[in-house]
Design an enzyme around this catalytic site. Structure first.
Site, short mmCIF file in Angstrom:
data_model
loop_
_atom_site.label_atom_id
_atom_site.label_comp_id
_atom_site.label_asym_id
_atom_site.label_seq_id
_atom_site.Cartn_x
_atom_site.Cartn_y
_atom_site.Cartn_z
N THR A 52 20.53 20.62 10.53
CA THR A 52 20.31 20.07 11.87
C THR A 52 21.63 19.81 12.61
O THR A 52 21.80 20.21 13.76
CB THR A 52 19.49 18.77 11.80
OG1 THR A 52 18.39 19.00 10.94
CG2 THR A 52 18.99 18.34 13.17
N THR B 83 9.35 21.49 10.43
CA THR B 83 8.98 22.74 9.77
C THR B 83 7.73 23.33 10.43
O THR B 83 6.82 22.60 10.78
CB THR B 83 8.70 22.47 8.27
OG1 THR B 83 9.77 21.67 7.75
CG2 THR B 83 8.64 23.76 7.48
N TYR C 93 5.38 7.69 14.10
CA TYR C 93 4.56 8.89 14.32
C TYR C 93 3.64 9.14 13.11
O TYR C 93 2.42 9.30 13.27
CB TYR C 93 5.46 10.13 14.57
CG TYR C 93 4.66 11.38 14.38
CD1 TYR C 93 3.77 11.80 15.36
CD2 TYR C 93 4.70 12.10 13.18
CE1 TYR C 93 2.96 12.90 15.18
CE2 TYR C 93 3.90 13.20 12.98
CZ TYR C 93 3.03 13.60 13.99
OH TYR C 93 2.21 14.67 13.78
N ASP D 250 4.54 12.84 18.72
CA ASP D 250 5.62 13.72 18.25
C ASP D 250 6.15 14.54 19.43
O ASP D 250 5.77 14.29 20.58
CB ASP D 250 5.13 14.63 17.11
CG ASP D 250 4.07 15.62 17.60
OD1 ASP D 250 3.61 15.50 18.75
OD2 ASP D 250 3.71 16.53 16.81
N ARG E 261 -6.67 20.03 7.23
CA ARG E 261 -7.67 19.48 8.15
C ARG E 261 -9.09 19.60 7.58
O ARG E 261 -10.05 19.49 8.30
CB ARG E 261 -7.61 20.20 9.48
CG ARG E 261 -6.43 19.75 10.31
CD ARG E 261 -6.68 20.08 11.77
NE ARG E 261 -5.51 19.74 12.55
CZ ARG E 261 -5.05 20.48 13.52
NH1 ARG E 261 -5.63 21.61 13.83
NH2 ARG E 261 -3.99 20.10 14.19
N CYS F 237 0.01 24.05 25.72
CA CYS F 237 1.14 23.46 26.46
C CYS F 237 2.40 23.53 25.60
O CYS F 237 3.15 22.57 25.47
CB CYS F 237 0.79 22.02 26.85
SG CYS F 237 1.82 21.39 28.18
N LEU G 31 12.01 24.21 1.56
CA LEU G 31 11.48 23.51 2.74
C LEU G 31 12.59 22.75 3.47
O LEU G 31 12.46 22.44 4.65
CB LEU G 31 10.40 22.50 2.33
CG LEU G 31 8.94 22.83 2.57
CD1 LEU G 31 8.05 21.65 2.18
CD2 LEU G 31 8.66 23.22 4.00
N GLY G 32 13.65 22.42 2.74
CA GLY G 32 14.77 21.71 3.36
C GLY G 32 14.48 20.22 3.57
O GLY G 32 13.39 19.75 3.28
N TYR G 33 15.47 19.52 4.10
CA TYR G 33 15.35 18.07 4.37
C TYR G 33 14.75 17.36 3.14
O TYR G 33 13.65 16.79 3.20
CB TYR G 33 14.49 17.80 5.61
CG TYR G 33 14.98 18.53 6.84
CD1 TYR G 33 16.05 18.02 7.58
CD2 TYR G 33 14.39 19.71 7.24
CE1 TYR G 33 16.51 18.70 8.70
CE2 TYR G 33 14.86 20.40 8.36
CZ TYR G 33 15.91 19.88 9.08
OH TYR G 33 16.37 20.56 10.19
N CYS H 168 -3.76 17.63 35.70
CA CYS H 168 -2.36 17.62 35.23
C CYS H 168 -1.43 17.60 36.45
O CYS H 168 -1.48 18.48 37.31
CB CYS H 168 -2.09 18.86 34.39
SG CYS H 168 -0.35 19.06 33.99
N GLU I 7 1.77 15.83 6.95
CA GLU I 7 2.58 15.36 8.08
C GLU I 7 4.07 15.31 7.71
O GLU I 7 4.93 15.63 8.52
CB GLU I 7 2.11 13.99 8.57
CG GLU I 7 0.80 14.03 9.36
CD GLU I 7 0.88 14.89 10.62
OE1 GLU I 7 1.97 15.12 11.13
OE2 GLU I 7 -0.18 15.35 11.07
#
Ligand code: SF4
Length: 348
Positions: free
Chosen positions: A302, A47, A124, A142, A29, A195, A84-86, A212, A41
């Site tokens: 997964t 993760t 996304y 997301d 950021r 949240c 990290l996988g995937y 809300c 992203e």
């Protein structure tokens, strides 16, 4: 939707000041570089933020530009991604970087449709890149934002339904402020922290508490509604850590399917007893010198769970059917997925 627009007009006014004073300091950021946002992203899919930080830093040090990523070897990329996988994610990053070099002259595309057309980029990620890097009014919806939206609107439909995501995206599009990138990040941040998923929503510290609907109705803890998860398929495997003269036997996984093209220890289907394992090895012409130990481990993907029994065996002879590597080489050079890395011996 028009009703939501009227009721949630104040959403940006409420969450932007909150975001500016509460946002977490995250390495991706620091600027609005689309390359940085894109890579972060993709890493953040499935993760946790804390797990991604180190990977992101190493990745950017090794490959600071899209051109570096496009020109990197697949081995180098899978090594940078190791753990990290995937792994499909990093293969798609590689392909997409090559598309950017060839089709967009090395310049990250700004048009939403062009970003969405890159391999591995869905609505996304395209929304996140276009809004955060280029300040476009493209929502990035997301799991965090879906949960937040279901509570803000007190909507008890399942957030897993495509219609829910579509409605949330359209409703958000209609209320996007000029500071589009900050609004996107504020929604993500509020959904990930105040949240959040793993605890009760922290309504007393939420900038949206006054409007809300779930908070007003007292239903916040019942939301979001999710469809029942599919049960994971259980697979049993027997893994062999075989070594001879300080070299360890390795094989490559097939180019398609789970952990495609990655390194692994030799293994076979089923939970073999010591006698069955000995027969199996004999059929492969593997002569066992010493049986060191046997351990059992589970690795969860997964949709699949691998229950594994691993035999550590000293063998006589370097069989040509395997690739033989020192522990040092396996640790430093080869991309060994976590499912097999858990069997890596401690010995130096
Ligand atoms: S008031 Fe509570 S339920 Fe509503 S958005 Fe804020 S934290 Fe979530």
């Amino acid at each position: 939707m028009e009703k939501d627009k009227l009721e949630f007009n104040s959403l940006a006014d409420a969450i932007l000041p909150w975001y500016y004073s509460h946002r977490r300091v995250l390495p991706w950021r620091m600027d609005q570089d689309p390359y940085h946002i894109w890579v972060s992203e993709i890493m953040l899919q499935q993760t946790r933020v804390e797990a991604v930080k180190g990977y992101y830093k190493r990745f950017m040090e090794a490959l600071p530009t899209v051109a570096d990523l496009a020109n990197a070897s697949e081995e180098r990329l899978t090594k940078l991604w190791e753990g990290l996988g995937y792994y499909t994610r990093v293969r798609n990053l590689h392909k997409a970087a090559q598309v950017i070099m060839q089709k967009h002259q090395g310049v990250f595309p700004e048009k939403y449709e062009h970003v969405l057309a890159l391999p591995g980029v869905g609505p996304y990620t395209a929304g996140a890149i276009c809004s955060i890097a280029f300040n476009q009014k493209t929502p990035a919806v997301d799991g965090n934002v879906l949960r937040l939206w279901s509570r803000l609107t007190n909507d008890a439909r399942s957030v897993d339904l495509p219609a829910f995501r579509k409605n949330a995206t359209q409703a958000l599009e209609a209320i996007y402020p000029r500071d589009a990138g900050d609004f996107t990040q504020a929604l993500m941040e509020l959904g990930a922290t105040v949240c959040g998923p793993d605890r009760m929503p922290d309504c007393t510290n939420c900038p949206c508490a006054s409007f809300c609907k779930a908070h007003r109705a007292g239903t916040a803890q019942e939301l979001p509604v999710r469809l029942p998860k599919k049960q994971r398929r259980i697979e049993e495997k027997t893994v062999f850590v075989l070594w001879a003269k300080d070299l360890y036997a390795m094989t490559k996984r097939p180019e398609k399917g789970l952990l495609a093209g990655m390194w692994q220890f030799p293994n076979t289907e089923g939970f073999l007893s010591p006698t069955e394992a000995a027969n199996y090895l004999q059929k492969q012409n593997i002569q066992v010198k010493n049986i060191i130990k046997q351990v059992e481990r589970t690795h969860i993907f997964t949709h699949i769970q691998w229950n594994m029994r691993c035999y550590y065996l000293e063998v006589s002879g370097i069989l040509p059917s395997f690739h033989w590597r020192t522990l040092e080489q396996i640790r430093q050079d080869e991309a060994l997925p976590t499912a097999f890395r858990i069997f890596l011996p401690d010995k130096k």
